[in-house]
Design a protein around this motif. Structure first.
Motif, PDB file in Angstrom:
ATOM      1  N   ILE A   1       0.833  -1.197   0.000  1.00  0.00           N
ATOM      2  CA  ILE A   1       0.000   0.000   0.000  1.00  0.00           C
ATOM      3  C   ILE A   1       0.872   1.253   0.000  1.00  0.00           C
ATOM      4  CG2 ILE A   1      -1.659   1.336   1.361  1.00  0.00           C
ATOM      5  CD1 ILE A   1      -2.806  -1.390   2.306  1.00  0.00           C
ATOM      6  N   LYS A   2       1.933   1.234   0.777  1.00  0.00           N
ATOM      7  CA  LYS A   2       2.780   2.423   0.900  1.00  0.00           C
ATOM      8  C   LYS A   2       3.531   2.708  -0.396  1.00  0.00           C
ATOM      9  CE  LYS A   2       3.860   4.073   4.591  1.00  0.00           C
ATOM     10  NZ  LYS A   2       3.248   5.115   5.432  1.00  0.00           N
ATOM     11  N   ILE A   3       3.951   1.664  -1.134  1.00  0.00           N
ATOM     12  CA  ILE A   3       4.853   1.877  -2.276  1.00  0.00           C
ATOM     13  C   ILE A   3       4.230   2.694  -3.407  1.00  0.00           C
ATOM     14  CG2 ILE A   3       6.121   0.635  -4.079  1.00  0.00           C
ATOM     15  CD1 ILE A   3       6.823  -1.491  -1.943  1.00  0.00           C
ATOM     16  N   PRO A   4       3.094   2.451  -4.001  1.00  0.00           N
ATOM     17  CA  PRO A   4       2.210   1.291  -3.896  1.00  0.00           C
ATOM     18  C   PRO A   4       2.453   0.298  -5.040  1.00  0.00           C
ATOM     19  CG  PRO A   4       1.059   3.069  -5.008  1.00  0.00           C
ATOM     20  CD  PRO A   4       2.467   3.558  -4.770  1.00  0.00           C
ATOM     21  N   ILE A   5       2.043  -0.943  -4.807  1.00  0.00           N
ATOM     22  CA  ILE A   5       2.108  -2.004  -5.807  1.00  0.00           C
ATOM     23  C   ILE A   5       0.685  -2.316  -6.269  1.00  0.00           C
ATOM     24  CG2 ILE A   5       2.682  -4.452  -6.189  1.00  0.00           C
ATOM     25  CD1 ILE A   5       4.915  -4.142  -4.140  1.00  0.00           C
ATOM     26  N   PHE A   6       0.498  -2.551  -7.550  1.00  0.00           N
ATOM     27  CA  PHE A   6      -0.805  -2.962  -8.092  1.00  0.00           C
ATOM     28  C   PHE A   6      -1.251  -4.241  -7.381  1.00  0.00           C
ATOM     29  CE2 PHE A   6      -3.390  -5.451 -10.968  1.00  0.00           C
ATOM     30  CZ  PHE A   6      -4.255  -4.520 -11.507  1.00  0.00           C
ATOM     31  N   PRO A   7      -2.499  -4.380  -6.946  1.00  0.00           N
ATOM     32  CA  PRO A   7      -3.647  -3.480  -7.113  1.00  0.00           C
ATOM     33  C   PRO A   7      -3.935  -2.621  -5.873  1.00  0.00           C
ATOM     34  CG  PRO A   7      -4.432  -5.620  -6.443  1.00  0.00           C
ATOM     35  CD  PRO A   7      -2.927  -5.707  -6.440  1.00  0.00           C
ATOM     36  N   PHE A   8      -2.896  -2.312  -5.090  1.00  0.00           N
ATOM     37  CA  PHE A   8      -3.081  -1.542  -3.856  1.00  0.00           C
ATOM     38  C   PHE A   8      -2.797  -0.053  -4.066  1.00  0.00           C
ATOM     39  CE2 PHE A   8      -1.747  -5.873  -2.795  1.00  0.00           C
ATOM     40  CZ  PHE A   8      -2.753  -6.266  -1.922  1.00  0.00           C
ATOM     41  N   HIS A   9      -2.909   0.399  -5.297  1.00  0.00           N
ATOM     42  CA  HIS A   9      -2.484   1.736  -5.685  1.00  0.00           C
ATOM     43  C   HIS A   9      -3.627   2.743  -5.755  1.00  0.00           C
ATOM     44  CE1 HIS A   9      -4.298   0.025  -9.223  1.00  0.00           C
ATOM     45  NE2 HIS A   9      -4.442   1.258  -9.695  1.00  0.00           N
ATOM     46  N   THR A  10      -4.848   2.333  -5.489  1.00  0.00           N
ATOM     47  CA  THR A  10      -6.004   3.164  -5.860  1.00  0.00           C
ATOM     48  C   THR A  10      -6.052   4.509  -5.133  1.00  0.00           C
ATOM     49  OG1 THR A  10      -7.356   1.973  -4.227  1.00  0.00           O
ATOM     50  CG2 THR A  10      -7.411   1.179  -6.503  1.00  0.00           C
ATOM     51  N   TRP A  11      -5.326   4.645  -4.031  1.00  0.00           N
ATOM     52  CA  TRP A  11      -5.306   5.915  -3.312  1.00  0.00           C
ATOM     53  C   TRP A  11      -4.354   6.917  -3.959  1.00  0.00           C
ATOM     54  CZ3 TRP A  11      -0.577   7.653  -1.803  1.00  0.00           C
ATOM     55  CH2 TRP A  11       0.450   6.707  -1.691  1.00  0.00           C
ATOM     56  N   GLN A  12      -3.413   6.457  -4.769  1.00  0.00           N
ATOM     57  CA  GLN A  12      -2.247   7.269  -5.115  1.00  0.00           C
ATOM     58  C   GLN A  12      -2.546   8.497  -5.970  1.00  0.00           C
ATOM     59  OE1 GLN A  12       0.253   6.092  -8.249  1.00  0.00           O
ATOM     60  NE2 GLN A  12       2.155   6.649  -7.243  1.00  0.00           N
TER      61      GLN A  12
ATOM     62  N   THR B   1       7.513 -15.508  -7.892  1.00  0.00           N
ATOM     63  CA  THR B   1       6.909 -15.250  -9.203  1.00  0.00           C
ATOM     64  C   THR B   1       5.616 -14.450  -9.080  1.00  0.00           C
ATOM     65  OG1 THR B   1       7.861 -17.286 -10.089  1.00  0.00           O
ATOM     66  CG2 THR B   1       6.039 -16.304 -11.313  1.00  0.00           C
ATOM     67  N   ILE B   2       4.815 -14.757  -8.058  1.00  0.00           N
ATOM     68  CA  ILE B   2       3.549 -14.047  -7.871  1.00  0.00           C
ATOM     69  C   ILE B   2       3.796 -12.561  -7.647  1.00  0.00           C
ATOM     70  CG2 ILE B   2       1.529 -13.782  -6.371  1.00  0.00           C
ATOM     71  CD1 ILE B   2       1.695 -16.791  -5.812  1.00  0.00           C
ATOM     72  N   PHE B   3       4.746 -12.256  -6.788  1.00  0.00           N
ATOM     73  CA  PHE B   3       4.994 -10.855  -6.451  1.00  0.00           C
ATOM     74  C   PHE B   3       5.731 -10.134  -7.575  1.00  0.00           C
ATOM     75  CE2 PHE B   3       4.580 -13.143  -2.424  1.00  0.00           C
ATOM     76  CZ  PHE B   3       3.454 -12.486  -1.932  1.00  0.00           C
ATOM     77  N   LEU B   4       6.522 -10.854  -8.336  1.00  0.00           N
ATOM     78  CA  LEU B   4       7.129 -10.269  -9.526  1.00  0.00           C
ATOM     79  C   LEU B   4       6.058  -9.893 -10.547  1.00  0.00           C
ATOM     80  CD1 LEU B   4      10.306 -12.486 -10.122  1.00  0.00           C
ATOM     81  CD2 LEU B   4      10.270 -10.036  -9.641  1.00  0.00           C
ATOM     82  N   VAL B   5       5.109 -10.789 -10.753  1.00  0.00           N
ATOM     83  CA  VAL B   5       4.038 -10.526 -11.722  1.00  0.00           C
ATOM     84  C   VAL B   5       3.196  -9.336 -11.275  1.00  0.00           C
ATOM     85  CG1 VAL B   5       1.902 -11.443 -12.705  1.00  0.00           C
ATOM     86  CG2 VAL B   5       3.955 -12.878 -12.617  1.00  0.00           C
ATOM     87  N   MET B   6       2.851  -9.271  -9.993  1.00  0.00           N
ATOM     88  CA  MET B   6       2.063  -8.141  -9.493  1.00  0.00           C
ATOM     89  C   MET B   6       2.803  -6.819  -9.729  1.00  0.00           C
ATOM     90  SD  MET B   6       0.621  -9.700  -5.896  1.00  0.00           S
ATOM     91  CE  MET B   6      -0.070  -8.142  -5.377  1.00  0.00           C
ATOM     92  N   SER B   7       4.100  -6.821  -9.454  1.00  0.00           N
ATOM     93  CA  SER B   7       4.892  -5.599  -9.634  1.00  0.00           C
ATOM     94  C   SER B   7       4.973  -5.205 -11.101  1.00  0.00           C
ATOM     95  CB  SER B   7       6.302  -5.807  -9.068  1.00  0.00           C
ATOM     96  OG  SER B   7       6.262  -6.122  -7.696  1.00  0.00           O
ATOM     97  N   ILE B   8       5.166  -6.193 -11.972  1.00  0.00           N
ATOM     98  CA  ILE B   8       5.297  -5.906 -13.408  1.00  0.00           C
ATOM     99  C   ILE B   8       3.957  -5.452 -13.995  1.00  0.00           C
ATOM    100  CG2 ILE B   8       5.782  -6.961 -15.660  1.00  0.00           C
ATOM    101  CD1 ILE B   8       7.911  -8.675 -14.190  1.00  0.00           C
ATOM    102  N   ILE B   9       2.857  -6.006 -13.505  1.00  0.00           N
ATOM    103  CA  ILE B   9       1.544  -5.517 -13.934  1.00  0.00           C
ATOM    104  C   ILE B   9       1.432  -4.026 -13.630  1.00  0.00           C
ATOM    105  CG2 ILE B   9      -0.939  -5.577 -13.433  1.00  0.00           C
ATOM    106  CD1 ILE B   9      -0.677  -8.605 -13.108  1.00  0.00           C
ATOM    107  N   GLY B  10       1.927  -3.621 -12.465  1.00  0.00           N
ATOM    108  CA  GLY B  10       1.907  -2.210 -12.105  1.00  0.00           C
ATOM    109  C   GLY B  10       2.704  -1.354 -13.069  1.00  0.00           C
ATOM    110  N   VAL B  11       3.817  -1.904 -13.579  1.00  0.00           N
ATOM    111  CA  VAL B  11       4.630  -1.179 -14.562  1.00  0.00           C
ATOM    112  C   VAL B  11       3.812  -0.880 -15.819  1.00  0.00           C
ATOM    113  CG1 VAL B  11       6.644  -1.323 -16.079  1.00  0.00           C
ATOM    114  CG2 VAL B  11       6.796  -2.166 -13.718  1.00  0.00           C
TER     115      VAL B  11
END
Length: 478
Positions: free
Chosen positions: A213-224, A268-278
């Motif tokens: 949430i703090k970073i944020p990483i997808f899908p926890f970015h909706t506040w940004q 792999t899961i967290f890599l994919v989540m981060s790359i989706i955010g990219v």
């Protein structure tokens, strides 16, 4: 030399800023921030001489809690980032007038105190207290001095506050569990715990929710995006330039070394989540018509790459992440300051109402162009070093991760160049764009000088952070 002096300086500096009154508050805040910067460089000199100042003092007998502060290359890099950027941010605000400025500037200094404390702390409870303290000043800065409709701003800022606070409670739960296992929250004691894979997974997820949430990483970015848009320029620069680095730093310092089995199994899961955010951040940025929102989604894409690099669990990945954290901090502050300079003159954030600035002030257009090119990782800028190292670490995990994450450079170049064309080029704008002031020029030149110098010679920062990262990688792989 006691490293706690830096925290004392910032804490009493916040009080002094408030007591100085509205007339002198900004001057005192700048003086305190510069003093903290000088002390940080003094600490760097001690570190280079082989002296790593630390501080440990028992605070509470039961539970067993210590005020424990430690300096190594990683924490020192983050402290320097925080103190240097806070000084620039305070100075950048001199072109604005703020009601009740003594409170405004005191909150900025206090926020710097909390962020530096987060980077220094090696006791879990003290670290958590500093982590939460940093949320309080930015909440009031954004709520009271923000932009746009008051009700919309209130909704955006409260959403940000609730999201980040809720995520932090999961981290607190993880710390409570770890305390039951170790009887202490000192980082080295926590490193020594032998957790099962299942235990590590739950602890990992507790930390992950707070950091994602703090970073944020997808899908926890909706506040940004809305928060960045509604906050005043100073608040946006503090959030994007420094505060989100608290989450990225904490992944490296706390999450990965404490839960290496879970990190490896579910990497792999967290890599994919981060790359989706990219990819997501880049695509959404293409459609933005508001300059601050475009920069917010651009930032989301870049921090997604940093997070992905971190979760490769490799030395190259962690090194690339830290290098890009520092580079991103300076670039994003430069970009949001450029947006603020334009808003001061045109009284708008809408890209469609801009244009023609280059004709009226070619110096500003040139400085904005350099910062913009650094943001898309042009070779010879510091961002290129960070992004290249991050992509290389992803390539070593899976070539397709590197290819997909690399879209941040391609898409970033497209939407940033398009934005530059719409904002800077074209016929002379009907609104007058007065030349940048000396104060505004100093901020831009400082940022550009940093990005170009370390883009050509990154060795000092690389040498500073590598030993600490090597220790963390050894812990992850032990």
């Amino acid at each position: 030399m006691n490293i706690s002096f830096l925290l004392v300086l910032l804490l009493f500096g916040a009080v002094a800023t408030y007591l100085s009154g509205n007339k002198w508050a900004k001057t005192v805040a700048l003086g305190v921030s510069l003093a903290a910067t000088v002390f940080s460089f003094y600490t760097l000199n001690l570190h280079n001489l082989g002296k790593n100042p630390s501080f440990i003092q028992q605070w509470i007998d039961y539970p067993n809690v210590y005020i424990a502060l430690k300096v190594d290359g990683l924490s020192l890099a983050m402290i320097l980032l925080s103190t240097v950027l806070t000084s620039l941010i305070v100075y950048s605000s001199f072109g604005n007038k703020f009601e009740n400025s003594k409170v405004f500037y005191a909150l900025i200094v206090f926020m710097n105190f909390a962020m530096v404390g987060t980077f220094l702390s090696v006791d879990g409870l003290v670290y958590y207290i500093f982590w939460e303290l940093a949320l309080i000043p930015i909440y009031f800065i954004a709520l009271l001095w923000g932009n746009g409709d008051a009700e919309e701003r209130k909704r955006a800022i409260i959403k940000f506050f609730v999201f980040t606070l809720a995520g932090s409670l999961f981290m607190l739960a993880a710390f409570l569990y770890l305390f039951q296992k170790a009887g202490s929250l000192l980082l080295m004691d926590l490193y020594a715990i032998q957790l099962t894979e299942t235990e590590q997974l739950w602890v990992f997820l507790g930390f992950f929710l707070a950091y994602a949430i703090k970073i944020p990483i997808f899908p926890f970015h909706t506040w940004q995006a809305n928060t960045y848009q509604k906050a005043p320029a100073v608040g946006t620069m503090l959030l994007s330039g420094i505060m989100l680095k608290m989450g990225l730093y904490s992944v490296i310092r706390w999450q990965l070394p404490l839960t290496p089995l879970a990190a490896k199994k579910y990497m792999t899961i967290f890599l994919v989540m981060s790359i989706i955010g990219v990819v997501y951040g880049s695509i959404i940025a293409l459609k933005q018509r508001n300059l601050k929102k475009l920069l917010a989604y651009s930032s989301l894409a870049h921090v997604g790459l940093i997070a992905a690099s971190t979760y490769t669990l490799s030395l190259d990945g962690l090194r690339g992440a830290v290098l890009q954290m520092i580079a991103h901090g300076f670039v994003v502050v430069g970009l949001f300051f450029a947006a603020e300079v334009i808003e001061r003159r045109f009284q708008t954030q809408e890209i469609a109402e801009m244009g023609g600035i280059r004709i009226q002030d070619s110096k500003f257009a040139s400085m904005f162009m350099i910062v913009m090119l650094a943001s898309v990782a042009l070779p010879s800028t510091f961002n290129f070093i960070g992004e290249f190292t991050a992509l290389y670490s992803l390539y070593n995990v899976n070539i397709w991760f590197a290819v997909i994450a690399g879209t941040t450079i391609i898409l970033g170049a497209f939407y940033m160049l398009k934005m530059f064309q719409q904002v800077m080029l074209g016929d002379t704008n009907a609104k007058a764009f007065t030349s940048v002031t000396v104060q505004e020029g100093v901020v831009f030149v400082s940022i550009i000088a940093f990005l170009l110098f370390f883009g050509l010679y990154p060795k000092p920062i690389n040498d500073l952070i590598t030993p600490a990262l090597q220790e963390i990688v050894m812990k992850i792989n032990s």
